[in-house]
Scaffold this active site. Structure first.
Site, mmCIF file in Angstrom:
data_model
loop_
_atom_site.group_PDB
_atom_site.id
_atom_site.type_symbol
_atom_site.label_atom_id
_atom_site.label_comp_id
_atom_site.label_asym_id
_atom_site.label_seq_id
_atom_site.Cartn_x
_atom_site.Cartn_y
_atom_site.Cartn_z
ATOM 1 C CE1 TYR A 70 -3.269 2.852 0.505
ATOM 2 C CE2 TYR A 70 -4.058 1.692 2.442
ATOM 3 C CZ TYR A 70 -4.189 2.717 1.530
ATOM 4 O OH TYR A 70 -5.253 3.597 1.627
ATOM 5 C CB CYS A 71 0.953 4.309 0.125
ATOM 6 S SG CYS A 71 1.498 6.028 0.003
ATOM 7 C CB ILE A 72 5.819 4.600 0.728
ATOM 8 C CG1 ILE A 72 7.328 4.639 0.496
ATOM 9 C CG2 ILE A 72 5.489 4.164 2.143
ATOM 10 C CD1 ILE A 72 8.069 5.600 1.392
ATOM 11 N N GLY A 89 3.888 -0.199 -1.375
ATOM 12 C CA GLY A 89 3.694 -0.782 -2.695
ATOM 13 C C GLY A 89 4.862 -0.479 -3.607
#
Length: 597
Positions: free
Chosen positions: A330-332, A334
């Protein structure tokens, strides 16, 4: 007359008492500000060169095309003069009514007095005229680098947002009315809120958005049952308790961002993605990252990968007795998952069956709304801050994100708290948003310089752990879930990175809403829909234009996709094993550490 004076007397006494309290609070305010340790000035705005370049470009324009500049100025003068004359005419005719206001609606000016009262209406309209003039002046500068102009436009908007009349007590009818109605109580409570926020943050003004006393991690949020089954210096690994008799053979591991805490995926039972996954019959592990302090100065992305991703994957395989697993970033997290997958490809390691990316950027060729913060003056300021403290402090990151939506996340909450004297709401999402984490210094600079500024991963030249990592190495079956109004990881930028990935099996999902609500979107709410289109060869706008819209959450679509890659059903697994005994109950200990500790 006597009766009236009697009625007014006690009111005046209360007002005088409140004014005396304000005097006392003012002394506390001064003391709180005296303890402030200012951060590097470069983090408060652009270097002066940006404004010098704008002035030079504007001056050049006035020389080469004076008619255009005069046209702008005369237009502004004309609007201001007409506005003044209309107000004067109304007053001279004895009409205490403002002129017609054909301007666009603005939620900052929802109080009827902004339209019905001559004083407030005049202030509002002149502010809007001024803001429009500034926007036009910036837009029509021609001899300026497009990226620098984009930055100038951003900072010009910040200035006009800051100067809105709603942000000042004397020109805010809501605040004035509340002060009169409460006989000054609202001013006292507002100043108490301001002083409390300053004292809580060592003199730094961080507007409190939520009633922090209303929530307890592990008490009324982050309550899904599970056990911490592994802990090292980087993370705690949580295995969640099964709610079904059987589960899919292939376990699932979620790597949440370490900028915030993982429990955004488990705020409450009704919108918990963690509970949803477990209820569908999966063995779920979630990483809870450490909240870095100064001792993590030299921790880099390689440490997150080695002691986080690779270690978690190994422990999960050992506990579940499997060779392969499915992963989510998720986000960073990811972005870093993509780095990890590239590394595994280089090493010939095939332990990952599938990867899911939630709002994850891998191609930073277009920096989007973060352009103002990714130029050298700002990043140099961050580097100096890190050199001094070893970490990027949570409040700096929070402040940066907040300024992307300054009216909603800074000025409006400040007005309610400091001018209106309101208690912040009990809102779990805002509580999570304020419960941030510090970032290790080395990791921060690797991310900002190598990934964001130089875009080395997307260009196939990111050096890490003895390998040259390339986004094209990501070749496992994947799904990327993005959000239509995401201002942190713009969906078109996420899409561009997915297009470059080497997988032959790609699914791209565009959810409605933003960075959080687009992901935390349970089927039961039936709130936000999503778009699907299998043709990822199209440019992003054409992909969306020809995509099929589906009402409701993307969660069931993802679960069906994941199910095909998760093997047969086996007996549900309890937490840990003899080699990995449970250490404590979920949500663990790392998640409880506050960033200011």
């Amino acid at each position: 007359m006597t009766t009236k004076a009697t009625a007014i007397g006690p009111e005046r006494e209360k007002l005088d008492a409140n004014l005396a309290k304000i005097e006392e609070l003012s002394q506390r305010l001064i003391e709180a500000l005296a303890h402030r340790k200012p951060i590097n000035a470069a983090l408060n705005g652009p270097e002066p060169l940006l404004y010098a370049q704008a002035m030079q470009a504007y001056w050049q324009e006035s020389i080469t095309n004076p008619a255009k500049v005069f046209e702008q100025q005369v237009g502004y003068w004309g609007k201001s003069l007409s506005h003044f004359l209309e107000a004067q005419k109304a007053l001279s005719e004895g009409r205490l009514a403002p002129p017609d206001d054909p301007g666009p609606t603005d939620k900052r000016f929802k109080n009827p007095l902004w339209d019905s009262h001559p004083y407030f209406n005049f202030i509002k309209q002149q502010y809007l005229i001024n803001a429009e003039a500034i926007r036009n002046a910036v837009d029509e500068i021609e001899e300026m680098d497009p990226q620098e102009k984009r930055r100038l436009r951003y900072f010009a908007r910040q200035i006009t947002d800051m100067m809105a009349p709603t942000n000042f007590f004397a020109t805010n009818p809501d605040a004035l009315q509340r002060a009169v109605e409460t006989e000054g109580d609202s001013l006292v409570k507002g100043l108490e809120n301001l002083v409390a926020d300053l004292e809580a943050n060592n003199g730094e003004l961080v507007v409190r958005l939520v009633d922090e006393e209303a929530f307890e991690v592990g008490g009324n949020i982050a309550t899904a049952e599970g056990k911490v089954v592994w802990r090292n210096r980087m993370m705690e690994l949580i295995q969640y308790s099964p709610t079904t008799d059987q589960v899919r053979e292939t376990p699932l591991v979620i790597f949440p961002p370490w900028i915030n805490k993982f429990y955004i995926l488990d705020l409450k039972p009704q919108n918990s993605l963690i509970r949803y996954i477990v209820d569908q019959g999966y063995t779920l592990f979630v990483v809870s990252w450490v909240n870095a302090d100064e001792s993590y100065r030299d921790v880099g992305l390689e440490d997150y990968i080695e002691d986080g991703y690779l270690t978690a994957m190994r422990v999960v395989r050992e506990i579940c007795g499997v060779d392969r697993l499915n992963v989510v970033g998720y986000c960073i997290a990811g972005t870093t998952l993509a780095l990890t997958l590239s590394l595994l490809k280089k090493r010939g390691d095939k332990q990952i069956k599938s990867a899911t990316f939630f709002t994850a950027l891998t191609d930073f060729s277009d920096q989007g709304e973060f352009v103002p913060f990714l130029q050298n003056d700002f990043v140099d300021g961050i580097e100096k801050e890190i050199e001094a403290s070893g970490i990027l402090k949570s409040f700096i990151m929070s402040r940066t994100f907040s300024f992307l939506r300054s009216t909603d996340l800074i000025y409006t909450p400040a007005i309610r708290s400091y001018m209106m004297g309101e208690t912040p709401p009990a809102f779990d999402l805002l509580y999570w948003n304020g419960d941030g984490a510090n970032l290790p210094g080395r990791m921060t600079m690797q991310y900002l310089r190598g990934l964001c500024q130089r875009n080395e991963f997307a260009e196939g030249r990111f050096e890490l752990m003895g390998e040259t990592l390339d986004v094209r190495d990501v070749d496992v079956p994947l799904m990327s879930v993005t959000a239509e109004t995401d201002h942190i990881a713009a969906w078109k930028d996420c899409y561009r990175g997915v297009q470059k990935m080497g997988s032959r099996s790609k699914t791209f999902v565009l959810s409605e809403s933003g960075h959080i609500a687009g992901i935390v979107n349970p089927p039961s709410k039936k709130k936000y829909g999503h778009y699907l289109n299998p043709d990822l060869s199209l440019p992003a706008p054409e992909w969306q234009q020809s995509a099929e819209y589906h009402a409701g959450s993307w969660w069931p679509v993802w679960e069906a996709w994941l199910r095909k890659r998760s093997g047969k059903m086996v007996t549900a697994r309890e937490a840990g094993d003899s080699e990995h005994p449970p250490l404590c109950d979920a949500p663990g200990t790392y998640v409880r550490v506050k960033a200011n500790q």
